[in-house]
Design a protein around this motif. Structure first.
Motif, PDB file in Angstrom:
ATOM      1  N   HIS A 107       0.940  -1.149   0.195  1.00 14.92           N
ATOM      2  CA  HIS A 107      -0.045  -0.030  -0.169  1.00 14.92           C
ATOM      3  C   HIS A 107       1.169   1.200  -0.045  1.00 14.92           C
ATOM      4  CE1 HIS A 107      -2.961  -3.173   1.345  1.00 14.92           C
ATOM      5  NE2 HIS A 107      -3.892  -2.035   0.758  1.00 14.92           N
ATOM      6  N   VAL A 108       0.280   2.458  -0.557  1.00 16.39           N
ATOM      7  CA  VAL A 108       0.850   3.633  -0.586  1.00 16.39           C
ATOM      8  C   VAL A 108       0.106   4.322   0.547  1.00 16.39           C
ATOM      9  CG1 VAL A 108       1.075   5.752  -1.527  1.00 16.39           C
ATOM     10  CG2 VAL A 108       1.162   3.638  -2.935  1.00 16.39           C
ATOM     11  N   ILE A 109       1.093   4.520   1.765  1.00 21.69           N
ATOM     12  CA  ILE A 109       0.526   5.384   3.113  1.00 21.69           C
ATOM     13  C   ILE A 109       0.499   6.805   3.013  1.00 21.69           C
ATOM     14  CG2 ILE A 109       0.883   2.962   4.230  1.00 21.69           C
ATOM     15  CD1 ILE A 109       3.437   4.661   5.284  1.00 21.69           C
ATOM     16  N   ALA A 110       1.280   7.338   2.017  1.00 18.61           N
ATOM     17  CA  ALA A 110       1.483   8.802   1.877  1.00 18.61           C
ATOM     18  C   ALA A 110       1.654   9.535   0.662  1.00 18.61           C
ATOM     19  CB  ALA A 110       2.422   9.189   3.058  1.00 18.61           C
ATOM     20  N   THR A 111       1.285  10.436   0.393  1.00 16.18           N
ATOM     21  CA  THR A 111       1.781  11.128  -0.866  1.00 16.18           C
ATOM     22  C   THR A 111       1.798  12.465  -0.747  1.00 16.18           C
ATOM     23  OG1 THR A 111      -0.778  11.581  -1.380  1.00 16.18           O
ATOM     24  CG2 THR A 111       0.245   9.384  -2.206  1.00 16.18           C
ATOM     25  N   ASN A 112       2.476  13.321  -1.784  1.00 19.94           N
ATOM     26  CA  ASN A 112       2.681  14.464  -1.700  1.00 19.94           C
ATOM     27  C   ASN A 112       1.668  15.296  -2.568  1.00 19.94           C
ATOM     28  OD1 ASN A 112       3.331  14.032  -4.562  1.00 19.94           O
ATOM     29  ND2 ASN A 112       5.613  14.940  -4.106  1.00 19.94           N
ATOM     30  N   TYR A 113       1.444  16.584  -2.409  1.00 18.73           N
ATOM     31  CA  TYR A 113       0.525  17.493  -3.079  1.00 18.73           C
ATOM     32  C   TYR A 113       0.400  17.105  -4.872  1.00 18.73           C
ATOM     33  CZ  TYR A 113      -0.255  19.845   1.266  1.00 18.73           C
ATOM     34  OH  TYR A 113      -0.856  20.125   2.575  1.00 18.73           O
ATOM     35  N   ALA A 114       1.702  16.884  -5.222  1.00 24.21           N
ATOM     36  CA  ALA A 114       1.611  16.613  -6.706  1.00 24.21           C
ATOM     37  C   ALA A 114       0.901  15.304  -7.006  1.00 24.21           C
ATOM     38  CB  ALA A 114       2.958  16.724  -7.107  1.00 24.21           C
ATOM     39  N   ALA A 115       1.024  14.277  -5.995  1.00 22.39           N
ATOM     40  CA  ALA A 115       0.403  13.153  -6.416  1.00 22.39           C
ATOM     41  C   ALA A 115      -1.255  13.114  -5.869  1.00 22.39           C
ATOM     42  CB  ALA A 115       0.985  11.991  -5.562  1.00 22.39           C
ATOM     43  N   ARG A 116      -1.358  14.073  -4.913  1.00 27.26           N
ATOM     44  CA  ARG A 116      -2.893  14.036  -4.737  1.00 27.26           C
ATOM     45  C   ARG A 116      -3.545  15.007  -5.946  1.00 27.26           C
ATOM     46  NH1 ARG A 116      -2.605  15.809   2.015  1.00 27.26           N
ATOM     47  NH2 ARG A 116      -1.636  14.160   2.627  1.00 27.26           N
ATOM     48  N   ALA A 117      -2.762  15.906  -6.441  1.00 23.13           N
ATOM     49  CA  ALA A 117      -3.580  16.752  -7.747  1.00 23.13           C
ATOM     50  C   ALA A 117      -3.996  15.512  -8.828  1.00 23.13           C
ATOM     51  CB  ALA A 117      -2.601  17.594  -8.087  1.00 23.13           C
ATOM     52  N   ALA A 118      -3.356  14.428  -8.813  1.00 28.04           N
ATOM     53  CA  ALA A 118      -3.456  13.238  -9.841  1.00 28.04           C
ATOM     54  C   ALA A 118      -4.613  12.551  -9.248  1.00 28.04           C
ATOM     55  CB  ALA A 118      -2.172  12.492 -10.141  1.00 28.04           C
ATOM     56  N   GLY A 119      -5.031  12.569  -7.995  1.00 32.00           N
ATOM     57  CA  GLY A 119      -6.300  12.020  -7.592  1.00 32.00           C
ATOM     58  C   GLY A 119      -6.083  11.056  -6.672  1.00 32.00           C
ATOM     59  N   LEU A 120      -4.703  10.845  -5.950  1.00 30.12           N
ATOM     60  CA  LEU A 120      -4.449   9.958  -5.259  1.00 30.12           C
ATOM     61  C   LEU A 120      -4.711  10.674  -3.505  1.00 30.12           C
ATOM     62  CD1 LEU A 120      -1.176   8.327  -6.486  1.00 30.12           C
ATOM     63  CD2 LEU A 120      -3.459   7.504  -6.706  1.00 30.12           C
ATOM     64  N   LYS A 121      -5.709  10.633  -3.170  1.00 35.03           N
ATOM     65  CA  LYS A 121      -6.011  11.396  -1.966  1.00 35.03           C
ATOM     66  C   LYS A 121      -6.293  10.453  -0.643  1.00 35.03           C
ATOM     67  CE  LYS A 121      -8.066  15.239  -4.292  1.00 35.03           C
ATOM     68  NZ  LYS A 121      -9.225  16.288  -4.657  1.00 35.03           N
ATOM     69  N   LYS A 122      -6.160   9.185  -1.029  1.00 38.00           N
ATOM     70  CA  LYS A 122      -6.245   8.362   0.345  1.00 38.00           C
ATOM     71  C   LYS A 122      -5.470   7.010  -0.027  1.00 38.00           C
ATOM     72  CE  LYS A 122     -10.364   5.915  -1.682  1.00 38.00           C
ATOM     73  NZ  LYS A 122     -11.644   5.634  -1.661  1.00 38.00           N
ATOM     74  N   VAL A 123      -5.367   6.294   1.017  1.00 39.56           N
ATOM     75  CA  VAL A 123      -4.424   4.866   0.930  1.00 39.56           C
ATOM     76  C   VAL A 123      -4.979   4.250  -0.134  1.00 39.56           C
ATOM     77  CG1 VAL A 123      -3.648   3.029   2.028  1.00 39.56           C
ATOM     78  CG2 VAL A 123      -4.088   5.204   3.445  1.00 39.56           C
ATOM     79  N   VAL A 124      -4.071   3.705  -1.205  1.00 38.64           N
ATOM     80  CA  VAL A 124      -4.431   2.880  -2.142  1.00 38.64           C
ATOM     81  C   VAL A 124      -3.330   1.792  -2.406  1.00 38.64           C
ATOM     82  CG1 VAL A 124      -5.626   4.903  -3.492  1.00 38.64           C
ATOM     83  CG2 VAL A 124      -3.241   4.351  -3.756  1.00 38.64           C
TER      84      VAL A 124
END
Length: 600
Positions: A64-81
């Protein structure tokens, strides 16, 4: 105040100013800040790898991906995936796996072959804890030691009570305030300089109802000074560590917490008192600090509303009737922005656990030994955050069928004299595991863990009780008189600290041991009346030690309050620690030694 002019009197008094100088939660001028690091885990990895903030990055822990930066969140990764989902949504993302421990290692490390060892490696967050310690040290160094009041709210959050630093700046800039005997003069031409601060504005329809709107008084000046201090701290963190952080500045912890997340990333938000209502009204009640758990769910269910604006229509009496007197009173005021909890110097943990579930199961002591060393090193690394606190008890938990099957555990006291390092915890845990293994068939084992608990404050002059008569350090293995699976080990003479003992104790305080501290009969005395009449009412001396032991023994044997619990443990009325019956006298000796030390 130089060229500044004053009009009518301020709403604040000299007493309010004095309370500010004392960091009192009752001062309407108090200033509280929360510094919150932006996407902390991802930011740590981005800085370590030298990646620009524009590069999407995720922190991976096994699948799992437990944390992302703001650039990744802008791509739609806003929760654990999952890692696969992250790559599908954001093909350009960089996934960095957290460090891991591996069987036989002496430290955690970053690895390129984690995928091949997912079933055997143990993840480690030590790198992020290390970076957190560095950042919090910068916060500490930026504040005067005599007035430093910070509270670590998480690995990436820290509350700061800026009241005293703000007071110091306030009276330095405006010394005439100290000449006021009652109500302070109201500032007229002092214009706060907010620079890049984000100021939450009051809603236009509320302006006429709020007489404080757009008026400058000392509470606003105090917030502005606080924002200057926070801005400098954030700049220092960025310069030294290259980490950005956001901040909230307000008059209490609840509002400051919300404000810190209001304009992320890399911004600070100031919430003035006149704008608190409009700021809070748009939030869900469960977003407030203290309403994120059971109480928040109860509020939502009971009143069938979610937002604070809807909750405001319920009167105090109705809230108290439905939530209880205390909870109803607190909720009624906190949704209106009134909250006075203090910034505590430290949030004290009660225990630590390092565990691993194995796939496949481990098959014997030799294999478990390598993991116990890893667990010990893991705990020692985490203890660095405790700043002078150390555990006094260690336990090994052994699960043949996994965490949800029957648990077999043994515990022992950690000797107070030696340095609490990996080797000491490893030796203690190994002896406990061997005892478990010798008693009954124990292999294969699916889950194994080490836990430490019963933390106490200590200082660098930590000594064994035997240090009163015998020089030198503790030596030898845990089996050489130092390990007690059902007894008390020797304790540090620095535990508890003098700050925890507001007065000297007399023999009357040693009235016996009970199952629960609040059930101790405060009128009962040791059965040895001669000892009681000889010693009661004065401090314990060396000549009283033997009589104290005898009185304590007689008390344990005869007192109606000296009843053990189901495990055969007694509760000391002085420190509330659970004491095995065969170690009560040694425990009394320890308390006596503390008094002897304090008397010089």
């Amino acid at each position: 105040m130089g060229n500044n002019e004053f009009s009518s009197e301020s709403q604040f008094t000299r007493r309010d100013l004095h309370l500010l100088s004392q960091s009192s939660s009752k001062s309407p001028l108090r200033v509280i800040a929360l510094i919150d690091f932006d996407c902390f885990y991802a930011q740590c990895e981005g800085v370590r790898l030298g990646l620009p903030p524009s590069q999407p990055l995720g922190v991976q822990q096994f699948l799992h991906v437990i944390a992302t930066n703001y650039a990744a969140r802008a791509a739609g990764l806003k929760k654990v995936v999952t890692a696969a989902e992250a790559r599908e949504k954001c093909p350009e993302i960089v996934l960095q796996h957290v460090p891991t421990w591996r069987e036989g290692d002496t430290t955690w490390r970053y690895r390129d072959d984690v995928r091949e060892h997912m079933n055997s490696d143990k993840s480690s967050l030590d790198y992020y804890r290390l970076q957190s310690r560095k950042a919090i040290q910068i916060v500490k160094d930026a504040l005067p030691a005599t007035s430093r009041r910070i509270e670590k709210a998480g690995i990436d959050e820290v509350f700061i009570d800026l009241s005293i630093p703000v007071y110091d700046v306030l009276v330095e800039r405006y010394p005439e305030l100290l000449a006021c005997e009652s109500r302070l003069p109201k500032p007229l031409d002092i214009i706060p300089k907010w620079e890049d601060d984000q100021l939450v504005q009051c809603e236009a329809e509320n302006e006429d109802e709020n007489p404080e709107h757009d008026t400058i008084d000392w509470n606003i000046i105090a917030l502005q000074i606080g924002s200057e201090i926070v801005r400098e701290i954030r700049k220092k963190i960025l310069d030294d560590l290259n980490y950005t952080c956001s901040a909230g500045i307000a008059h209490n912890k609840v509002v400051a917490k919300l404000a810190a997340g209001h304009n992320k990333p890399n911004k600070q938000t100031v919430i003035r008192k006149c704008c608190t209502g409009s700021f809070l009204s748009g939030y869900k009640a469960t977003k407030l600090r203290g309403l994120g758990g059971k109480l928040g769910r109860q509020v939502v269910t009971t009143f069938c509303v979610e937002t604070i604006s809807d909750l405001l229509r319920f009167p105090l009496k109705e809230m108290q009737a439905k939530l209880g007197t205390h909870a109803g009173h607190w909720v009624y005021h906190v949704i209106r922005g009134f909250e006075d909890s203090e910034v505590v110097q430290r949030t004290e943990i009660k225990s630590m656990l390092s565990a691993k579930t194995f796939s496949p199961s481990i098959t014997g002591v030799d294999q478990a030994e390598r993991w116990l060393r890893i667990f010990a090193a893991d705990i020692v690394g985490r203890l660095e955050d405790e700043e002078g606190r150390r555990p006094t008890t260690i336990a090994v938990h052994h699960h043949i069928q996994g965490r949800f099957g029957p648990t077999r555990s043994k515990q022992a006291q950690i000797p107070a004299g030696p340095t609490l390092d990996t080797e000491l915890l490893f030796k203690l845990s190994m002896e406990l595991l061997i005892k478990i293994s010798d008693e009954t068939p124990s292999w294969p084992c699916l889950t194994l863990s080490i836990g430490v608990s019963h933390f106490r404050d200590v200082d660098k002059s930590n000594h064994l009780i035997s240090g009163f008569t015998t020089p030198g350090k503790w030596s030898g293995s845990a089996s050489e008189g130092q390990l007690y699976t059902s007894g008390m080990a020797k304790r540090s003479l620095e535990e508890p600290t003098s700050n925890d003992r507001p007065r000297k104790y007399t023999l009357l305080d040693f009235q016996g041991f009970s199952q629960k501290p609040d059930k101790v009969d405060q009128t009962s005395c040791p059965t040895d009346a001669n000892v009681a009449s000889h010693i009661s009412g004065r401090e314990i001396t060396a000549s009283d030690s033997d009589r104290l032991r005898r009185a304590g023994k007689q008390t344990v044997q005869d007192s109606s309050t000296a009843t053990p619990d189901a495990a055969g443990l007694y509760c000391c009325p002085l420190c509330s620690e659970q004491i095995p019956d065969n170690s009560v006298l040694e425990h009394l000796d320890w308390h006596v030694a503390l008094h002897l030390r304090d008397q010089g």
